[in-house]
Each structure stands twice: as structure tokens, then as C-alpha cells.
Design a protein around this motif. Structure first.
Motif, PDB file in Angstrom:
ATOM      1  N   PRO A  56       0.804  -1.217   0.000  1.00 45.99           N
ATOM      2  CA  PRO A  56       0.000   0.000   0.000  1.00 45.99           C
ATOM      3  C   PRO A  56       0.837   1.267   0.000  1.00 45.99           C
ATOM      4  N   GLY A  57       0.222   2.354  -0.461  1.00 47.87           N
ATOM      5  CA  GLY A  57       0.795   3.666  -0.208  1.00 47.87           C
ATOM      6  C   GLY A  57       0.585   4.024   1.253  1.00 47.87           C
ATOM      7  N   ALA A 193       6.001   1.961  -2.280  1.00 46.43           N
ATOM      8  CA  ALA A 193       5.061   0.864  -2.516  1.00 46.43           C
ATOM      9  C   ALA A 193       5.503   0.032  -3.716  1.00 46.43           C
ATOM     10  N   MET A 194       6.028   0.701  -4.742  1.00 46.61           N
ATOM     11  CA  MET A 194       6.498  -0.001  -5.931  1.00 46.61           C
ATOM     12  C   MET A 194       7.717  -0.870  -5.611  1.00 46.61           C
ATOM     13  N   SER A 243       4.373   0.973   4.753  1.00 44.89           N
ATOM     14  CA  SER A 243       3.849   0.092   3.718  1.00 44.89           C
ATOM     15  C   SER A 243       3.910  -1.367   4.128  1.00 44.89           C
ATOM     16  N   VAL A 244       4.931  -1.739   4.896  1.00 41.90           N
ATOM     17  CA  VAL A 244       5.148  -3.146   5.232  1.00 41.90           C
ATOM     18  C   VAL A 244       4.450  -3.548   6.534  1.00 41.90           C
ATOM     19  N   ILE A 245       4.537  -2.721   7.572  1.00 41.09           N
ATOM     20  CA  ILE A 245       4.187  -3.158   8.923  1.00 41.09           C
ATOM     21  C   ILE A 245       2.762  -2.776   9.338  1.00 41.09           C
ATOM     22  N   ALA A 541       1.848  -4.591   3.609  1.00 44.73           N
ATOM     23  CA  ALA A 541       2.204  -5.404   2.449  1.00 44.73           C
ATOM     24  C   ALA A 541       1.977  -6.890   2.708  1.00 44.73           C
ATOM     25  N   CYS A 542       1.694  -7.604   1.626  1.00 45.83           N
ATOM     26  CA  CYS A 542       1.442  -9.039   1.734  1.00 45.83           C
ATOM     27  C   CYS A 542       1.637  -9.687   0.365  1.00 45.83           C
TER      28      CYS A 542
END
Length: 548
Positions: A56-57, A193-194, A243-245, A541-542
Motif C-alpha cells: 500500500p501507499g 510501494a512499488m 507500507s510493510v508493517i 504489504a502481503c
């Protein structure tokens, strides 16, 4: 970095969209987009994808340009995201590790590339010995190209998980198809995000999640930070962490010292954040020399000059790495606890320390005469206590900048004051009981003060962004509803604003902004909907795995 539980958790692998987005209504809204991506992948490549990597952004609620000074920040993931469908290709028909990359957006053309392994003479081995260098991919930093972010993500996977030895396993050839609805250059972290989604895609296709070396969320943040620097942006880690957590329903308080720590923070129940796009595109990679990277260099140089002036013995390694403003404030104020342990009494100490350090900064970082606030390279070197070659190597060579003069005092002042605003924002959200309206007003004032500092002291806003902030704030001034605060979000120099609005007034606020912000005139309803939208904190993120 290592971290506490949120950063130590494994990257989730899901098989349903409800798991991906954290709610059934959001999953239902996104289903067609995912179906279209899978169908187009099969059309373009002649086989089905095995995975979709999602990142995600993010919207930063408060705490701008302080993560690379090691201060905590306060972001939240948003629903808008980057998706990369991916699958391996038959090895016998393609070179190991080769990539065919497509993008659903018509302006981006197909890209084909392969990593290489270079053999170079080593500095620490006999001249007749050959050392195998890490994997290499050509990334053009002189212009912004979409595939550079894909390559950056791949770069980290290659060099972290594939030995360059000729006898080790090699990466599989890969087909990928990219789509996204995070507007580029909007300040909502489309670049991070990219890079995160690209990193995840190459991990998934190569089966790394199935082995004992599968990275944790914290390790993925580290890799993604390294990767984004390969496209020329000296990122501090906030974007990748958010974005990750991120977790559904909570913002994150992210701190970086002594290790990565992400603390979910529940917002006041009537708090809704509305993002609005100024339509001014700001691409960090293209303008980094005189904008983003320059601010990094200015804050690090300010820290060096202050630490030398105060004779602070911060760390035995300071000759090998730059000192940060957080370290200077911590040592000078006597406050050196982890940010996640900050208590109310610590804020009192920090406020006093802040006043003291700002007085010292004004005296030492500002020129002695005239109305200037900037200083030259020669003046910086003279005040740093370092010889010219050493200073240039540490502060000007590693960060690509382009300027003749540096604003050190104004940048340091913003960083110190913004760091305190973040801690106060967190304290308000954590406080139990109390008047909800009073909490929202306090949070809004902190956001307003943050924007004013970004504009006047850090010079990272933009006239159109300032106009959009003014329009947002006027919603309350004309008595239409409850708007508590509005500020720029992201790196700045364009992009988006974020406004704190009472839940009951969100629709009226969005209508007001669409009507009053001049650049929106004549836009279609569909385009306006993508420019101004309310956001709820979402899932990080996933990887989505297709089940046969």
C-alpha cells in the motif's frame, strides 16, 4: 534493524481478498481490479500468475523529514496500493533470472532485462585472484523510469538471497505485470510501494517464503530501504515501514532507535483523515539533488556542526558515520531513552532541551552578520572541526546534492520541533478518557503547526499545496463543519495534503474542497474521486497466493 513483535512478524501470505484488505466491503470493492489483473496477465504471457504482491501507499499524519534524523514518525497505510502479478517461466527457454516486465498503464512499455554477475579484482586479495562481485542490474538514475523501481526491488533479492558463486542456485526467469492506483509524485509514497511490491514479487516467485531464510517484516523494510536508494533517493525508512508493517484500524508510531519499532496507535473515534491531491507532481528521484537529498545533507551537516561545537562524544564510530540531530538533542538534553518508552514527564524534559538546543543552533549555525540564514560550504567546513576532504567525503559525496549554500539552522529547527510535535500527537492519542473534541482540536493544531514549519523552515511545500491547505482550513472558518487541521504530507514540493475532519462532516468537507480548489475545475466526478478521498488505516504489504 531488528525490532519488537510488529517488525519481527512474518510477511503474510493470503489466499482471500478479505485477508488482504482486512474487511469484506473493501475486498468486494477491489475484486474486479484483481480479476482484471489476473486475466490480463494470462493474455500477455500465455500462463496464469502464481502470486500477486501487494504494497500500500501511506499517508504521513505528522512527522515530515525527520525519519532520516532518527526521530519517530506517525504514518498510516492507505487502501490505494501497487499490485504485481507474477509467475516463473520455463527455465529451458530463458536465461536464469531474466525478467519480462509489463505495466497495465498504456504509457509504460514492456521491459526485458537480466541480472549479471561481474568478476572484479578484489582490494583485499592477491592481484592474481578474482573476486565474484554481487549481482548487478543497470538502473538509470538520470531519468525517472517505471522499471527502475522493479529493478531496485529485484536487486535486493538477488544480493540478499542468491550467492554470486557460480555453483549456487540461480533465480528463476520471471514474468510480471504491474498495476497501481497510488498517484505517482503525490506524496503518498508510490515509489516505496512499488519497491516493496517488487521485492515481494521476486521473493515469492523464487520460493523464498517457503524456506528458513524468509525475511521478517523488519528485514523487508531494511531491504526495501536499500533498494530505493538504488534509484537515487536517500530514504529514511518511514515509507517502507508504513507500507510493510501497517495493521488495519491503526496508525503507526514508527521509531528507529535503537532498532525498528512499530507501535499501533488507535486514533480518536471521530477522527477521519482526508487526502487531497494538489495535482503538482513531485518526483523525488528526479529532483533529489536540490530538494530531498539536499535536505538530508543539510540536517546531517547541522548535526555535525552542533556536535562539534558542543564537544559531544556521541559514539566512537562518528568518524565513520554521520551524527544525527536526534543524537545531538539526546546527549545535550540528557534524554537518551528509546522513543517508544517516552512518558509525559519526558516530554517536559524534551521541551526544555529543545529550547536550549535551538538557542545554541541559532548562535552557531546562523551567519554572524547580515540578514542571511544560509552558509557556504567553506563556512560549514570551518565550523565542523573536520578537514575539507574528510567533510566532503562524509557529507557531500555519499548524498548527491546540487547547491552553493546550505540552510542549516532552519532545517535543524524544523526537525527538532517536528519531532516534539510527533511525540505530543502520540501522547494525545494514547491518553485515556478526556474530552474527544478537545483531543481532536489539539491534534489539528499540531498538524497546522507542522505544515507551517514545512513551508517556512524546511521549504518543502509548494504554492499549490499551500492553496489546498488554505481551502481545507477554510471549511471551518465559514462555519460549514469541523476541520481541525490540514498539512502537506510526504516529501513535499507538490503531492497531497492530509486533513483531520470530524467523521460526521467528511462528505461535506470533500464537497467543499472539490468546489473551492481551482485546479479541480472541470474535472470529471471519477477523476475528482481519485483526487480527494477519506482514508482509514489499512493493512500492510502481503503476498496473495493463487490456489489451483
Amino acid at each position: 534493524m531488528t525490532g519488537l513483535p510488529a517488525a519481527d512478524a512474518q510477511i503474510p501470505i493470503f489466499t482471500t481478498l478479505k485477508e488482504v484488505y482486512g474487511s469484506l466491503p473493501t475486498a468486494a470493492k477491489q475484486a474486479k481490479r484483481w480479476d482484471d489483473l489476473a486475466r490480463e496477465f494470462e493474455i500477455k504471457f500465455g500462463h496464469k500468475p502464481t502470486h500477486v504482491a501487494r504494497a500500500p501507499g501511506r499517508v504521513n499524519l505528522i512527522g515530515e523529514h525527520i525519519d532520516y534524523a532518527d526521530f519517530g514518525v506517525f504514518p498510516a497505510a492507505i487502501e490505494h496500493d501497487i499490485l504485481i502479478a507474477c509467475a516463473p517461466r520455463p527455465v529451458d527457454r530463458h536465461a536464469p533470472g531474466s525478467v519480462v516486465a509489463e505495466n497495465l498503464h498504456p504509457r509504460y512499455t514492456r521491459q526485458v532485462f537480466s541480472p549479471t554477475r561481474r568478476h572484479t579484482l578484489g582490494d583485499d586479495v592477491p592481484l592474481d585472484a578474482v573476486r565474484v562481485a554481487p549481482w548487478h542490474l543497470d538502473i538509470d538514475k538520470t531519468e525517472l523510469r517505471w522499471e527502475s523501481y522493479v529493478k531496485a526491488g529485484y536487486y535486493g533479492v538477488l544480493n540478499h538471497f542468491f550467492s554470486p558463486s557460480s555453483t549456487s542456485p540461480v533465480p528463476v526467469p520471471v514474468d510480471i505485470l504491474v498495476t497501481g492506483n497510488v498517484p505517482p509524485g503525490s506524496g503518498l509514497s508510490s515509489s516505496a510501494a512499488m519497491v516493496v511490491s517488487s521485492t515481494l514479487a521476486f521473493l515469492a516467485v523464487n520460493g523464498i517464503f517457503d524456506g528458513e531464510n524468509a525475511p521478517t517484516k523488519g528485514e523487508l523494510v531494511n531491504i526495501a530501504m536499500e533498494n530505493e536508494r538504488r534509484v537515487g533517493v536517500n530514504s529514511g525508512g518511514m515509507d517502507q515501514s508504513a507500507s510493510v508493517i501497517a495493521l488495519p484500524g491503526s496508525a503507526l508510531y514508527v521509531s528507529f532507535v535503537p532498532s525498528l519499532h512499530a507501535e499501533p496507535i488507535v486514533l480518536p473515534r471521530d477522527a477521519v483523515f482526508v487526502c487531497a491531491n494538489s495535482l503538482v507532481v513531485s518526483n523525488k528521484a528526479e529532483s533529489a539533488k536540490h530538494q530531498y537529498n539536499l535536505r538530508v545533507a543539510e540536517t546531517l551537516a547541522a548535526a555535525r556542526l552542533l556536535s562539534h561545537h558542543l564537544n559531544l562524544q556521541i559514539d566512537s564510530n562518528t568518524k565513520r558515520r554521520p551524527v544525527t540531530l536526534r543524537e545531538v538533542l539526546a546527549r545535550k538534553s540528557g534524554f537518551y531513552r528509546d522513543e517508544q518508552d517516552v512518558q509525559l514527564e519526558d516530554l517536559v524534559r524534551l521541551r526544555k532541551g529543545l529550547v536550549d538546543i535551538l538557542g545554541i543552533a541559532m548562535d552557531y549555525l546562523l551567519p554572524k552578520s547580515g540578514d542571511r540564514t544560509d552558509i557556504s560550504v567553506d563556512e560549514m567546513i570551518d565550523k565542523s572541526g573536520m578537514d575539507e576532504a574528510e567533510f566532503r567525503k562524509m557529507y557531500l559525496s555519499g548524498v548527491d546534492v546540487e547547491t552553493a549554500n546550505f540552510e542549516l539552522y532552519l532545517r535543524a529547527r524544523h526537525v527538532f520541533e517536528e519531532a516534539l510535535r510527533v511525540l505530543e500527537f502520540r501522547e494525545v492519542c494514547l491518553a485515556g478518557g478526556g474530552n474527544e473534541e478537545s483531543k481532536l482540536q489539539t491534534l489539528g493544531k499540531l498538524m497546522n503547526d507542522s505544515h507551517d514549519s514545512c513551508h517556512r523552515q524546511f521549504d518543502c511545500s509548494h504554492p499549490k499545496v499551500n492553496d489546498l491547505v488554505r481551502v481545507a482550513r477554510s471549511f471551518g472558518e465559514v462555519g460549514k463543519g469541523r476541520i481541525y487541521g490540514s498539512r502537506m504530507t510526504g516529501a513535499g514540493w507538490g503531492g497531497c495534503t492530509v486533513s483531520l475532519v470530524h467523521r460526521e462532516d467528511v462528505e461535506a468537507f470533500i464537497t467543499h474542497v472539490k468546489k473551492e480548489y481551482a485546479p479541480y475545475e472541470g474535472m470529471s466526478d471519477e477523476d475528482l474521486a481519485s483526487c480527494v478521498f477519506a482514508t482509514e488505516p489499512g493493512m500492510g504489504a502481503c503476498v496473495f497466493k493463487f490456489i489451483d
